[in-house]
Design an enzyme around this catalytic site. Structure first.
Site, PDB file in Angstrom:
ATOM      1  N   ASP A 117      21.369 -20.165  23.802  1.00  0.00           N
ATOM      2  CA  ASP A 117      20.355 -20.131  22.751  1.00  0.00           C
ATOM      3  C   ASP A 117      20.500 -21.342  21.841  1.00  0.00           C
ATOM      4  OD1 ASP A 117      18.593 -18.879  20.495  1.00  0.00           O
ATOM      5  OD2 ASP A 117      18.512 -17.441  22.133  1.00  0.00           O
ATOM      6  N   HIS A 148      18.226 -17.287  15.305  1.00  0.00           N
ATOM      7  CA  HIS A 148      17.599 -16.887  16.565  1.00  0.00           C
ATOM      8  C   HIS A 148      18.639 -16.337  17.541  1.00  0.00           C
ATOM      9  CE1 HIS A 148      15.446 -17.408  20.425  1.00  0.00           C
ATOM     10  NE2 HIS A 148      14.341 -17.277  19.690  1.00  0.00           N
ATOM     11  N   SER A 406      10.962 -14.369  22.967  1.00  0.00           N
ATOM     12  CA  SER A 406      12.408 -14.397  22.701  1.00  0.00           C
ATOM     13  C   SER A 406      12.946 -13.010  22.422  1.00  0.00           C
ATOM     14  CB  SER A 406      12.705 -15.280  21.484  1.00  0.00           C
ATOM     15  OG  SER A 406      12.691 -16.630  21.821  1.00  0.00           O
TER      16      SER A 406
END
Length: 707
Positions: A117, A148, A406
């Site tokens: 990521d 994230h 995502s």
């Protein structure tokens, strides 16, 4: 004896994988050098002699996230930003007795996920505090934590975390609990970085080979169509930038194009077939000048810099016809690509029928340009509760509600990890390999959108409980769920009696050799319709009473929004045949064959049997199978682990036998003249061989191991 057999087979596969991975490392190094050289040229044209600290920092950030080029245009990796657990029926797996036949709860114990990521996961977050050592960061501590990455990890495995927030002045509540709450996770960045104790940089592909995962999540991708850029991103003005090429008045792009990074993912999985990759489909649906009230200013790269489009010449919005806006790197054959849906809020958050599933407005749509089905599956991605952190080297404990593919990808990753745990529990710690994981996911998927596969939802909506039920069915022999091997030109066949009252359904998938990209010309790449398959397997159901042949689903590459049809599928390494109303008690034959010649992924491919996974449901009796040790004809090939001698027993006289190595090379053949015919393998090196027996009615093959 079985343990010994498994050890030899595993060792042989491991040695071959290691050798192939070394070759891949050299290829990735070559690609990296080539991309860096092109990027240096691009930097010179765009930034000129600007040597300011700020500009140089931006250039290095761009270099680290370089994903490849559309012609001369660089593309960069970017992140594809407790009701979903009910939508997916995950709670049936995590509750003891939630699935008939499973008496315990499965929460990810002894399952390790690897997350690639945008930065490091904030391991001290309370979301992961239910056990020590749940998160291991494998990047240098000088890299920042990522909100994230932390969110993706929490979707996979955060502990129960009830939360409240305010939206437009209205209090809302939720639970950021993940799917596999007792799992562990390794954290890498998708950017090119220097890992601790390393002296050279590693791309995401290098890191995969270093990590050797069993399952990984990749919630990032490329957008080779329209994307909004700002001066803060290093672009000359705020506006919409075309990620393709504008040549002589024609716009080209790599949306839907199988390209070099897809080739790399496919090669990695082919060399490491026990490894499952899950990737997000992207969030660029509808992007383009004027999207959602944004500016209509648009730019393209002219080979020496960015310039505004002449009036009336800019391309249409991404997926303007409802399809074709998934970027390269998310179009590989051997990975699982996930689209996003809105949360189901009806029926206590449970799926009831296909109309419950609504595509999220941003979720990128397929298919691949040859008509290959992408995304592979859909899962909830909108308004997902997740952990977060400050994006620095200190980190913090925060929360957020976010939307994107995502968020849908790690749900699929989490579920497949639980299936792997159940598989280990039911089958003596055996591994659920990549082909079997995809077969299980596709066969168990709930219908979404149109009947059959489509460019929005792939094969449907993921159903954790149904997948677990199929695993139980395998364990008690009420379904067929096998890993099998197809020898080139040989038919693998099974005869079954349909139960009636339920569809007769067959799904196969296989890990296909990578398609090697040999040209970078736009004429070759843009909307290229030729199949990217190397080994084209076929599955059919034949009604033995009427001789009617039933074919698998396929999409029309030139009109993929029309309903999927049934026919000869030449582009997907997943095939599914469904007979909705089989006649109860009637015999049907299931055949798996191949077109052309089955080969491996060597620089000069050689004849090689192809492994595949198969699931069959909707029957109540198996009458015979040609690939089994003791076939319907009674022929036996034994022993399958030997030092020298293998016997073919009960084959009709005048039958023939042939011995092949795993490359498909014929080593010996002969005629069977005795009730027990002896085959001597003593002159061959230790390894795996295939013995094929042909009668006037049957062709059967069997793997044997010489130790």
């Amino acid at each position: 004896m079985k343990k010994h057999l498994l050890l030899i087979s595993t060792l042989a596969v491991a040695l071959v994988s290691a050798q192939n991975n070394d070759a891949l490392k050299r290829e990735f190094e070559r690609q990296n050098k080539e991309n860096n050289a092109k990027f240096d040229s691009y930097v010179t044209k765009v930034y000129g002699n600007d040597k300011s600290v700020e500009t140089q920092k931006k250039i290095e950030e761009l270099r680290a996230n370089l994903a490849g080029f559309s012609g001369d245009v660089p593309n960069f990796y970017k992140a594809d930003d407790q009701n979903q657990i009910l939508n997916n029926n995950v709670d049936a797996l995590t509750t003891a007795g939630g699935v008939n036949g499973l008496s315990t709860a499965f929460k990810g114990e002894n399952i390790k996920y690897t997350i690639f990521d945008g930065g490091r996961i904030y391991a001290p977050h309370v979301a992961f505090s239910n056990a020590t050592g749940r998160i291991t960061n494998l990047e240098a501590a000088t890299n920042a934590y990522s909100a994230h990455s932390t969110g993706v990890a929490s979707i996979i495995g955060a502990k129960s975390s009830p939360l409240t927030a305010t939206s437009n002045g209205v209090p809302i509540s939720g639970n950021a609990m993940g799917i596999a709450v007792n799992s562990t996770m390794d954290s890498y960045m998708f950017a090119t970085t220097t890992l601790p104790n390393a002296i050279t940089t590693s791309t995401v592909f290098d890191k995969i080979l270093i990590a050797q995962p069993k399952i990984s999540n990749h919630s990032y991708g490329t957008n080779p169509g329209w994307d909004y850029k700002t001066t803060a991103d290093g672009y000359p003005a705020n506006g919409w930038y075309w990620g393709g090429n504008y040549i002589s008045g024609t716009n080209y792009d790599l949306q839907g194009t199988y390209y070099t990074s897809d080739q790399s993912y496919d090669a990695i999985v082919y060399n490491n077939p026990s490894y499952t990759i899950v990737k997000s489909a992207g969030n660029s649906y509808g992007f383009g000048p004027g999207y959602s009230g944004s500016t209509t200013t648009s730019y393209y790269y002219n080979g020496s810099g960015y310039t505004a489009y002449p009036t009336g010449t800019a391309p249409v919005a991404n997926c303007s016809q409802g399809y074709d806006c998934i970027g390269y790197g998310s179009l590989a054959k051997n990975i699982i690509v996930v689209g996003a849906t809105d949360i189901i809020t009806t029926n206590n958050y449970r799926y009831t029928d296909a109309l419950d599933v609504v595509k999220s407005s941003y979720s990128s749509a397929g298919p691949r340009d040859d008509g290959g089905i992408k995304p592979d599956i859909a899962a909830p991605g909108t308004d997902i509760w997740m952990a977060s952190t400050a994006e620095n080297t200190t980190g913090s404990e925060t929360w957020q509600i976010n939307s994107g593919t995502s968020m849908s990808a790690p749900q699929v990753t989490g579920i497949i990890g639980l299936w792997m745990q159940i598989y280990k529990s039911l089958f003596n710690n055996a591994e659920l390999n990549a082909a079997a994981a995809k077969t299980l996911m596709v066969h168990s998927a709930a219908e979404a959108g149109n009947v059959g596969p489509d460019p929005w939802y792939g094969w449907g909506y993921i159903d954790a409980k149904k997948g677990a039920e199929l695993l139980v069915g395998k364990s008690n022999n009420t379904i067929i769920f096998n890993n099998e091997t197809l020898t080139s030109g040989v038919t693998n066949a099974k005869s079954i009696k349909a139960s009636g009252g339920t569809p007769l359904k067959v799904t196969i998938s296989w890990v296909d050799p990578e398609y090697k990209i040999t040209s970078n010309s736009w004429a070759t790449l843009y909307n290229y319709r030729n199949s990217r398959l190397i080994n084209d397997l076929d599955v059919r159901i034949i009604d033995t009473t009427t001789n009617t042949v039933y074919f698998p689903w396929k999409l029309n590459a030139n009109s993929p929004m029309t309903l999927a049809t049934k026919g000869d599928n030449t582009v997907d390494n997943v095939e599914q045949v469904v007979l909705d109303n089989p006649v109860a008690g009637r015999t049907y034959r299931i055949e798996v064959t191949n077109k052309g010649t089955l080969v491996n992924n060597a620089a000069t491919p050689v004849l090689t049997p192809q492994n595949y996974s198969i699931i069959v449901t909707g029957y109540n009796e198996v009458l015979g199978t040609k690939e089994a040790t003791n076939t319907a004809s009674g022929i036996i090939v034994a022993p399958t682990l030997t030092k020298d001698i293998v016997n073919v027993i009960k084959a009709p006289r005048k039958s023939t036998f042939t011995v092949y190595d795993l490359s498909g090379k014929k080593l010996q053949n002969g005629v069977i003249n005795n009730e027990q015919e002896t085959i001597n393998l003593s002159s061959y090196t230790n390894g795996v061989y295939i013995i094929e027996v042909k009668t006037d009615k049957d062709v059967i093959s069997k793997k044997v191991i010489k130790e």
